[in-house]
Design an enzyme around this catalytic site. Sequence first.
Site, PDB file in Angstrom:
ATOM      1  N   GLU A   1       0.616  -0.834  -0.056  1.00 18.87           N
ATOM      2  CA  GLU A   1      -0.097   0.605   0.032  1.00 18.87           C
ATOM      3  C   GLU A   1       0.498   1.298  -0.805  1.00 18.87           C
ATOM      4  OE1 GLU A   1      -2.528   0.624   3.230  1.00 18.87           O
ATOM      5  OE2 GLU A   1      -4.060   1.954   2.249  1.00 18.87           O
TER       6      GLU A   1
ATOM      7  N   ASN B   1      -2.822  -6.148   5.810  1.00 17.11           N
ATOM      8  CA  ASN B   1      -2.403  -7.739   4.570  1.00 17.11           C
ATOM      9  C   ASN B   1      -3.062  -8.241   5.096  1.00 17.11           C
ATOM     10  OD1 ASN B   1      -0.317  -6.110   3.209  1.00 17.11           O
ATOM     11  ND2 ASN B   1       0.404  -6.940   4.610  1.00 17.11           N
TER      12      ASN B   1
ATOM     13  N   HIS C   1      -6.464  -1.774  15.444  1.00 14.72           N
ATOM     14  CA  HIS C   1      -6.685  -0.853  14.163  1.00 14.72           C
ATOM     15  C   HIS C   1      -6.114  -1.886  12.566  1.00 14.72           C
ATOM     16  CE1 HIS C   1      -6.397   2.644  11.593  1.00 14.72           C
ATOM     17  NE2 HIS C   1      -5.543   1.684  10.469  1.00 14.72           N
ATOM     18  N   GLU C   2      -5.189  -2.078  12.809  1.00 17.75           N
ATOM     19  CA  GLU C   2      -4.831  -3.997  11.454  1.00 17.75           C
ATOM     20  C   GLU C   2      -5.785  -4.825  11.488  1.00 17.75           C
ATOM     21  OE1 GLU C   2      -3.029  -1.853   9.398  1.00 17.75           O
ATOM     22  OE2 GLU C   2      -1.928  -0.610  11.069  1.00 17.75           O
TER      23      GLU C   2
HETATM   24  N1  B3K Z   1      -3.510   0.903   5.908  1.00 18.68           N
HETATM   25  C1  B3K Z   1      -1.828   1.261   5.983  1.00 18.68           C
HETATM   26  C2  B3K Z   1      -1.328   2.658   6.017  1.00 18.68           C
HETATM   27  C3  B3K Z   1      -0.195   2.283   4.284  1.00 18.68           C
HETATM   28  C4  B3K Z   1       0.969   3.573   4.224  1.00 18.68           C
HETATM   29  C5  B3K Z   1       1.206   3.319   2.733  1.00 18.68           C
HETATM   30  N2  B3K Z   1       2.201   4.831   2.951  1.00 18.68           N
HETATM   31  C6  B3K Z   1      -1.804   1.326   7.556  1.00 18.68           C
HETATM   32  C7  B3K Z   1      -2.756   1.301   8.771  1.00 18.68           C
HETATM   33  O1  B3K Z   1      -3.677   2.394   8.409  1.00 18.68           O
HETATM   34  O2  B3K Z   1      -3.655   0.289   8.706  1.00 18.68           O
HETATM   35 ZN    ZN Z   2      -5.409   1.884   8.480  1.00 17.89          ZN
END
Ligand code: B3K
Ligand code: ZN
Length: 861
Positions: free
Chosen positions: A120, A263, A295-296
């Site tokens: 990402e 991911n 969060h993830e």
């Molecule tokens: N979605 C990722 C962030 C990726 C950043 C790329 N430059 C982390 C998060 O917000 O959970």
């Molecule tokens: Zn996020």
Amino acid sequence: MQAKPAAKLLKDYTPPSHQVAELALTFELAPHATLVSAKSTWLAVNNSRELTLQGVELELLEVKVNGVVHQDFTQTASELHLTSLPTQFTLDIQCRIDPAGNTSLEGLYQSGGAYCTQCEAEGFRKITYFLDRPDVLTQYTVTIIAPKEVPYLLSNGNKIDSGDLPDGRHFAKWHDPFNKPSYLFALVAGDFDVLEDTFVTQSGREVSLQLFVDKGNLGKAPHAMTSLKKAMAWDESRFKLEYDLDIYMIVAVDFFNMGAMENKGLNIFNSACVLANQETATDRDFHTIESIVGHEYFHNWTGNRITCRDWFQLSLKEGLTVFRDQEFSSDLGSRGLNRIDAVEAMRNHQFAEDAGPMAHPIRPEQVIEMNNFYTVTVYNKGAEVIRMLHTLLGEAGFQAGMQLYVSRHDGQAATCDDFVAAMADANDADLTQFKLWYSQFGTPRLVVDSVYDSTQQTLTLNIKQLPPKNNPEQAMLHIPVAIELLDDMGKSVPLSAQPNVSGKVLHVKAAEQSFTFTGVTSKPAVVMLEDFSAPVQVQFDSSLADKLHILRFARSDYARWEAMQQIYTVSVVQAINSGIKRLDAEIVAACGELLSKPVGDLALISELLTLPSFDTLIAQFETIPVEALCETLAAFEHQLACELKPLWLSCYAQLQEDGSLSAAAVGTRALKNTCLGYLAKVSDVQIDTWLKHALENPNMTLKLGALKAMVDATHSGLDDAMAAFDGAWRHDALVMDKWFALQAQRRDLAAITRVKGLYQHPRFDKGNPNRVRALVGSLARANPSVFHRADGSGYQLLGDLLVELNAINPQNASRMLTPFMSWRRFDSARGELIRAQLQRLAALSGLSDDLYEKVSKALEA
Ligand code: B3K
Ligand code: ZN
């Protein structure tokens, strides 16, 4: 400045030319020459015979269409344009890449000895040629081949095969049954220690949980694992959302640009956001880890099952997921303290961004480098917008909207409009005006005055809505303004019914509105914008007496803290205007009162006794008065330290905690550290003994509290204490980051030279974003009197570093540049010095798109 990279526009969105039925990736891992073969099945949407794929820094070896070598293509530095294609075909692409040479930490790279990925936003194009955009979803099957010395070979989904190969290599094959976009692809290969656990979902499925850490770090893994299980349970109980694969893996790596990455089934984390035990991590670290793990995990639904149609919609997943992680932390811990944290992030960082050259709506309309838009605006203001929806619709209405959103869009790439439509439809609500929050930038302002009529026993609030200063044409927003009225006795006065008021919320929708409340028997103290119910700035003059009344009686802990912040803020502004840098005796007395009865939530008391930061206070000034602000804060701290010395001493002496991570123990340690922070500013044998004991305490929160107190007080024992810490912790890079950060916060004359000297420290590494942020980030963000030295030496140091980082890691360079963005807020001498650094960067040959976008915006007239 070199040729201008092109901006992409939201209004230019067009759907993809092709659909991809499946993608099989095979990796033959080697540090400098990894072979990537990608076999995919394509269907042209509109019978197109052409296909343009993205790819960057790839060595293209072969292209086959339907099994036959295909030569009808052209290549640029970032694209592969295929022509003469059938409308349905298989595509085989072979590329070679160089993970060990990839210092951008995007695509496939090496962290320590391990291979890992970060895709990402647009990193997949550094792995193979593909339609690298979030609205192209497909099923991935991934085969990883590596020497057996690399034992763990991981990817998304479930492992479906593994085994030995000739020549000392082995392989693992993974299949992810869920369609996903390329940015959620992940691969990890390395040698780790693994913490294993299980979670049984509400429907009774057993999920295997695996946490991979560098060898020797297992003792620091349990907190992240516990946090994961709490997050899984919380999402089931509050949002009715259950995990969907049989396995959930988290890998901690040392080289990572952000906190973590969601991911599918294989989160990759910055090791700083995973590893913790009480000897090496502070209470704040424990809290941060819990919220990032949450969060993830929460992204599995808000981000992965429902993803974004295009990157302009980033807040669809990030604003919503930040809201969800904030609620998780608040349900598990203290709602008031979590709200204070969230509002500080808004006031310290987001307001500045929203008023500066990078100001953008939470759904940006124009982007050069997408990585520049992982901002406090998209994340934190985005979460505030979701929170306003929650305030407007209530928990039940919000959850009904979420269920409709999930049922309508599961498996899709959606837009912010889709989300708001689901919220509106599920509640039969008109959110047309509310939706403007998605498209308008800047911080709206409310000017409020209150009129009390004692004969009528009414209170009238006249509220003017002013557009942001930097966006004067913007339309009026729908702003939910929560209030509380407190009578003489500190009791809440019920709000009489009237249009545009629901519960405690006033619906401000027009340029001017008045709200008159009846049955108000005495002049109340007004809590305005309770719990920061909207991301706005409020101008509302209230007396010190009213603020102290709110401090004592408001039902919301946040409101009590806010009252105290306003008391300090008004005092700072008055001191700077009058030149008399003293806090009013009544304010000192209020602090004394808090300190004399340290009962209840001690962490909150600690916050109440902490002055607003430099970053919060700058919003009060057109031109930031650097010296005056730093001197005033120092004077107030010194005054509180001296005048309340007996109370700090007795408070510190009576605070006892059991060394656990209970809320009570954490709160006690917070208040102990606050006491010590003030006490270190006044010399005393007793205090030196306490500092020494705290430095020797095995608990990192207390140890670091003492060291920070000594840094802030420029204590005579500081050099020795710092040297001892270095000696004890040099083996642990994450602990050394705390030391680097403290070194960078020292304010003596040698401060800048010391930071430069630390580039040579054996643990320092400019290629590691954690180290760079700890040292130089702390100088720029947490040491204003040194960073903004009038001779420009702080600016020079950051400018020099940015030149280097531009070549090593543009994403990190761009984040480190942020303090330069507000150069126009400083006096002309400082402004010119920063501008010179920006111009120097603008003239760099090989300037990255990341820096180009921000530097050019900063320099625009
Ligand atoms: N979605 C990722 C962030 C990726 C950043 C790329 N430059 C982390 C998060 O917000 O959970
Ligand atoms: Zn996020």
